[in-house]
Design an enzyme around this catalytic site. Structure first.
Site, short mmCIF file in Angstrom:
data_model
loop_
_atom_site.label_atom_id
_atom_site.label_comp_id
_atom_site.label_asym_id
_atom_site.label_seq_id
_atom_site.Cartn_x
_atom_site.Cartn_y
_atom_site.Cartn_z
N GLU A 229 31.67 40.24 -21.69
CA GLU A 229 30.21 40.08 -21.76
C GLU A 229 29.70 39.61 -20.40
O GLU A 229 28.78 40.19 -19.85
CB GLU A 229 29.83 39.10 -22.88
CG GLU A 229 28.31 39.06 -23.10
CD GLU A 229 27.86 38.26 -24.31
OE1 GLU A 229 28.64 38.11 -25.27
OE2 GLU A 229 26.71 37.80 -24.32
N ARG A 307 25.26 28.40 -30.71
CA ARG A 307 25.82 29.03 -31.93
C ARG A 307 26.77 28.07 -32.64
O ARG A 307 26.87 28.07 -33.87
CB ARG A 307 26.49 30.36 -31.62
CG ARG A 307 26.85 31.15 -32.87
CD ARG A 307 27.30 32.56 -32.55
NE ARG A 307 26.20 33.47 -32.37
CZ ARG A 307 25.57 34.12 -33.37
NH1 ARG A 307 25.96 33.96 -34.61
NH2 ARG A 307 24.57 34.93 -33.13
N GLU A 709 32.19 39.93 -35.80
CA GLU A 709 32.68 38.57 -35.58
C GLU A 709 32.94 37.74 -36.83
O GLU A 709 33.92 36.98 -36.86
CB GLU A 709 31.69 37.80 -34.70
CG GLU A 709 31.53 38.34 -33.32
CD GLU A 709 30.34 37.70 -32.64
OE1 GLU A 709 29.20 38.03 -33.03
OE2 GLU A 709 30.53 36.87 -31.75
N1 MTE Z 1 36.80 45.07 -32.24
C1 MTE Z 1 37.62 45.65 -31.35
N2 MTE Z 1 38.51 46.55 -31.78
N3 MTE Z 1 37.57 45.34 -30.02
C2 MTE Z 1 36.68 44.39 -29.53
O1 MTE Z 1 36.65 44.13 -28.34
N4 MTE Z 1 34.90 42.78 -30.10
C3 MTE Z 1 34.32 41.93 -31.15
C4 MTE Z 1 33.97 42.75 -32.39
N5 MTE Z 1 35.07 43.60 -32.76
C5 MTE Z 1 35.81 43.75 -30.47
C6 MTE Z 1 35.89 44.15 -31.83
C7 MTE Z 1 33.14 41.19 -30.73
S1 MTE Z 1 33.33 39.77 -29.87
C8 MTE Z 1 31.88 41.60 -31.08
S2 MTE Z 1 30.52 40.69 -30.68
C9 MTE Z 1 31.64 42.84 -31.82
O2 MTE Z 1 32.84 43.55 -32.07
C10 MTE Z 1 30.68 43.69 -31.02
O3 MTE Z 1 30.48 44.93 -31.57
P1 MTE Z 1 29.46 45.22 -32.77
O4 MTE Z 1 28.18 44.57 -32.39
O5 MTE Z 1 29.41 46.68 -32.79
O6 MTE Z 1 30.07 44.61 -34.00
N1 HPA Z 2 26.23 36.03 -29.30
C1 HPA Z 2 26.88 36.72 -28.35
N2 HPA Z 2 26.44 36.82 -27.13
C2 HPA Z 2 25.30 36.22 -26.82
C3 HPA Z 2 24.59 35.50 -27.76
C4 HPA Z 2 25.08 35.40 -29.08
O1 HPA Z 2 24.50 34.77 -29.98
N3 HPA Z 2 23.51 35.01 -27.18
C5 HPA Z 2 23.57 35.42 -25.89
N4 HPA Z 2 24.66 36.16 -25.66
MO1 MOS Z 3 31.09 39.03 -29.02
S1 MOS Z 3 31.79 37.19 -28.49
O1 MOS Z 3 29.45 38.41 -29.21
O2 MOS Z 3 31.13 39.80 -27.50
#
Ligand code: MTE
Ligand code: HPA
Ligand code: MOS
Length: 758
Positions: A229, A307, A709
């Site tokens: 990120e 958070r 998450e």
């Molecule tokens: N799943 C896989 N396979 N690889 C990843 O890097 N990242 C996680 C989750 N699942 C991740 C994952 C994290 S930290 C987040 S915030 C969400 O996927 C982001 O994707 P989404 O918003 O589509 O759920």
């Molecule tokens: N989640 C993940 N990334 C972020 C957030 C959050 O709530 N706020 C800012 N960056």
């Molecule tokens: Mo997930 S820690 O919000 O990339």
């Protein structure tokens, strides 16, 4: 509506044909840059000596802070995080400068030969040291509801204690990587980043060029988990500065050891708490003082802290609640986003307190939890209403399994002294939305072609979580074109711009909604044209047109969608649509008032884990897991199951197997041999995951809820199961006092010998 749709790039992945950055064919003249990392935690830079490095065959050039044409900053929440430090290094592993060479291995070799002299200063490493020195990031966060003093007074019991959570390394498979290609005007950047627009802004500012001359293009990441990120900005900036200087395409790729040493991880948190409750387990008051170790630069420490704060009551209604939370500035690498983003830490504190209440009252922790669960209509300490709580229902559903397994555990423990089983239950209530309101934006561009195929660009980054598969399904359902005819494009800032990071489990909600809007508009146009064709061809006037599997249907007659698209283009209909979505209702969390409505909705769930531990060796085995995960609806059951099981195991790893070890500020568990993440052998034999499709109206696109998450938090049940197993050992036989340190094991063996001799 969950369809059986495989991973959109599954065949490519399975056959090894999918391309990550370093798999892309090298451009003509591609060279490599490698950073020189600080080997002190804090110190003034006295001298940088490149002479030995310059003698190596293949050395091309070097870059330092003097080669940065624009602003020496990669910080976004706050400025002051340099590409290369100008005077003082602030953490072990900080890139100080870099060398450019003809190939990857020469670049690394040259980097190793650079000699840097420092005037060392005493680093601040721990939360305690930071508190002593008043070394904090701003702002401090506070929540204040009810009257805790009164609450404590009215409580029959008051307990207090200290808790802490460990650091966690992301261990994404693809390390930090970036390729930068100079163009006729500007640059093309290919980073491994969850946040393309952030990279675009950083590069434009570091190179002092306009943002419209920086194109960021991202096909997919080899895992992110939050580690991509904010981390990638620094490495993209180094690559761009190198490319700017030598005017050639440049690639940077960190070795695993350097990646673990230098990049941000999950924050360590510490908490002091006081909790008042009655003999039936009802919590009356809770007071927290929370600190996180934020590392050398603020990075995302404040939103992570936020958070944590917003999850520090987890699934329980607590009438009188007071909290103060602070992020500490230290001389470790900056800490950053990691799946759950502070949520897991907050929930760990609350669940630890629940377990302690149960021990104090000698009651089943399940009962304490049930007593305090949020009900629909309750408000959180920060004032957001829980419109709909599924916690009671989930507990009812899982209770028979819990009781059955608990009986097994108790029977086993009665018969065994050195091996003990343990069981624990962990509920979750996870808020979905970026807590920074402005970031809750989604984008999608859909283009239809006359052969009936579709191009979709959206604001989400594919990192294994299959946002692309699900966006394709949404488009497919809405227009009626099958997924096999939909191509999801790379994320490219020239097609989709100004996007938030793919994070906070929101990518499908945000971009799926935008894609739905685009698709709906296109569908309406297609229907209009189809009606014309049905009239002309079959002389029927259609009220309603069915569109599915690439075919338009009306009164038993069929026209292929591609024919409709072709005709639509001929009739001068726009066959492309770019739409935007913003999450309604939410507000920022007001730091001063400690109030807000930061989440669009909550995700609920519950997990039970059963473990067996060997009290002499400390070894444990996860035996059984049952998870019931609430979601409004599922677009793709397989993807959801993958996210739930994967996150649960990653959460277990955090609190059990993984251990990020530092020696005086120097990370030393920096490879797979010393940092142990869970493997296939750690999967429980009974792994029962149930999707509880609630149909909740407090949900997002097609009734789904963010899934990335929340299930990480279920992993905490493994930790508490182990804790309970060990405590059973303590309770029934004082032979062994955990933890199983060598001294304690020796003591146990000696006691055993004595007993035998008698
Ligand atoms: N799943 C896989 N396979 N690889 C990843 O890097 N990242 C996680 C989750 N699942 C991740 C994952 C994290 S930290 C987040 S915030 C969400 O996927 C982001 O994707 P989404 O918003 O589509 O759920
Ligand atoms: N989640 C993940 N990334 C972020 C957030 C959050 O709530 N706020 C800012 N960056
Ligand atoms: Mo997930 S820690 O919000 O990339």
């Amino acid at each position: 509506m969950a369809d059986k749709i495989p991973h959109i790039d599954g065949i490519l992945h399975a056959t090894g044909k999918s391309q990550f950055i370093s798999d892309m064919p090298p451009e003509k003249d591609l060279v490599y840059v490698y950073p020189v990392f600080s080997n002190v935690s804090r110190g003034e830079i006295v001298e940088i000596d490149f002479s030995e490095s310059e003698e190596i065959d293949g050395f091309i050039d070097k870059i330092t802070c003097k080669d940065i044409p624009g602003e020496n900053n990669v910080g976004v929440v706050e400025k002051g995080e340099p590409v290369f430090p100008e005077e003082e290094v602030e953490f072990f592993g900080q890139p100080v400068c870099a060398v450019i060479a003809k190939d990857y291995f020469t670049a690394r070799k040259c980097a190793k030969l650079v000699k840097i002299k420092y005037r060392e200063k005493k680093p601040t490493l721990t939360i305690e040291e930071a508190i002593e020195k008043n070394s904090f990031f701003k702002p401090q966060l506070n929540i204040n509801r009810g009257n805790v003093k009164k609450g404590f007074k009215e409580s029959q019991f008051v307990i207090e204690g200290k808790l802490e959570t460990p650091i966690q390394e992301h261990f994404y498979l693809e390390t930090q990587t970036c390729r930068v290609i100079p163009l006729e005007k500007g640059f093309l950047i290919k980073p491994s980043s969850q946040s393309p627009s952030e990279i675009q802004e950083i590069i434009a500012s570091v190179l002092n060029i306009p943002q419209n001359l920086v194109t960021v293009d991202i096909k997919r990441l080899g895992g992110g988990f939050g580690g991509k990120e904010h981390n990638p900005g620094l490495y993209a900036a180094i690559t761009a500065v190198a490319s700017f200087k030598v005017k050639r395409p440049v690639e940077l790729r960190l070795m695993r050891d350097d990646d673990i040493t230098a990049t941000g991880k999950r924050h360590k948190f510490k908490a002091k708490y006081r909790c008042g409750f009655n003999k039936d387990g009802k919590i009356k008051a809770l007071e927290y003082e929370i600190y996180s170790n934020g590392g050398a630069y603020v990075d995302l420490s404040i939103p992570v802290l936020e958070r944590c704060v917003l999850h520090s009551e987890n699934a329980y209604f607590i009438e009188n609640f007071k909290l103060k939370a602070t992020a500490c500035k230290t001389n470790l690498h900056p800490f950053t986003a990691f799946r759950g983003f502070g949520g897991p830490q907050g929930v760990f504190f609350m669940e630890s307190i629940i377990e302690k209440i149960a021990k104090t009252l000698n009651l089943d922790p399940m009962e304490i939890r049930k007593k305090n669960l949020y009900k629909s209509g309750d408000r959180t300490p920060y004032g957001q209403k829980i419109k709909e709580s599924y916690l009671q229902v989930l507990f009812e559903k899982i209770e028979p399994t819990y009781k059955e397994w608990k009986k097994e555990v108790e029977e086993f423990n009665q018969k065994n002294k050195f091996e003990k089983m343990g069981i624990a239950i962990t509920p979750i209530k996870f808020g979905i939305s970026f807590t920074i309101r402005a970031l809750n934006r989604g984008y999608a561009l859909i283009i239809l072609y006359p052969d009936g195929t579709v191009s979709v660009s959206h604001g989400g980054i594919e990192m294994g979580q299959e946002v692309s598969t699900r966006v394709a399904q949404i488009v497919s359902k809405t227009i009626g074109i099958s997924v096999k005819n939909i191509h999801i494009e790379s994320a490219n800032t020239k097609r989709i711009a100004n996007i938030p990071p793919t994070a906070a489990s929101t990518a499908v909600d945000l971009n799926g909604n935008a894609a739905f809007k685009s698709a709906k508009i296109l569908r309406r146009r297609l229907e209009r044209v189809a009606k014309k064709i049905f009239k002309e061809k079959f002389n029927i006037s259609c009220e309603e047109i069915k569109m599915e599997n690439d075919i338009c249907k009306c009164e038993g007659k069929e026209i292929p969608i591609k024919e409709v698209i072709e005709r639509a283009i001929w009739d001068r209909e726009k066959m492309a649509e770019y739409q935007f979505y913003k999450t309604p209702e939410i507000t920022d969390f007001n730091e001063e008032k400690g109030k807000g409505h930061p989440f669009y909705y909550y995700v609920f769930g519950v997990a039970v884990s059963v473990v067996k531990t060997d009290l002499l060796t400390g070894e444990f085995k996860l035996l059984k897991t049952k998870i019931i995960h609430e979601m409004g609806n599922s677009i793709n059951r397989d993807v959801d199951m993958g996210q739930i099981t994967g996150a649960y195991i990653q959460g277990m790893g955090w609190l059990t197997l993984e251990d990020m070890v530092y020696k005086e500020g120097v990370p030393i568990s920096i490879s797979p041999s010393t940092y142990k993440i869970p493997t296939i052998s750690d999967i429980p034999e009974v792994f029962d995951v149930e999707l509880f499709i609630s149909g909740s109206k407090y949900s997002s696109i097609f009734g789904t809820k963010g899934i990335g998450e929340p299930p990480f938090l279920y992993g905490e049940s493994v930790f508490f199961a182990i804790k309970n197993a060990i405590e059973d050992g303590e309770k029934k036989d004082s032979l062994l006092t955990p933890p199983a340190t060598p001294e304690n094991i020796l003591k146990a063996i000696n006691t055993l010998k004595l007993k035998r001799e008698k």
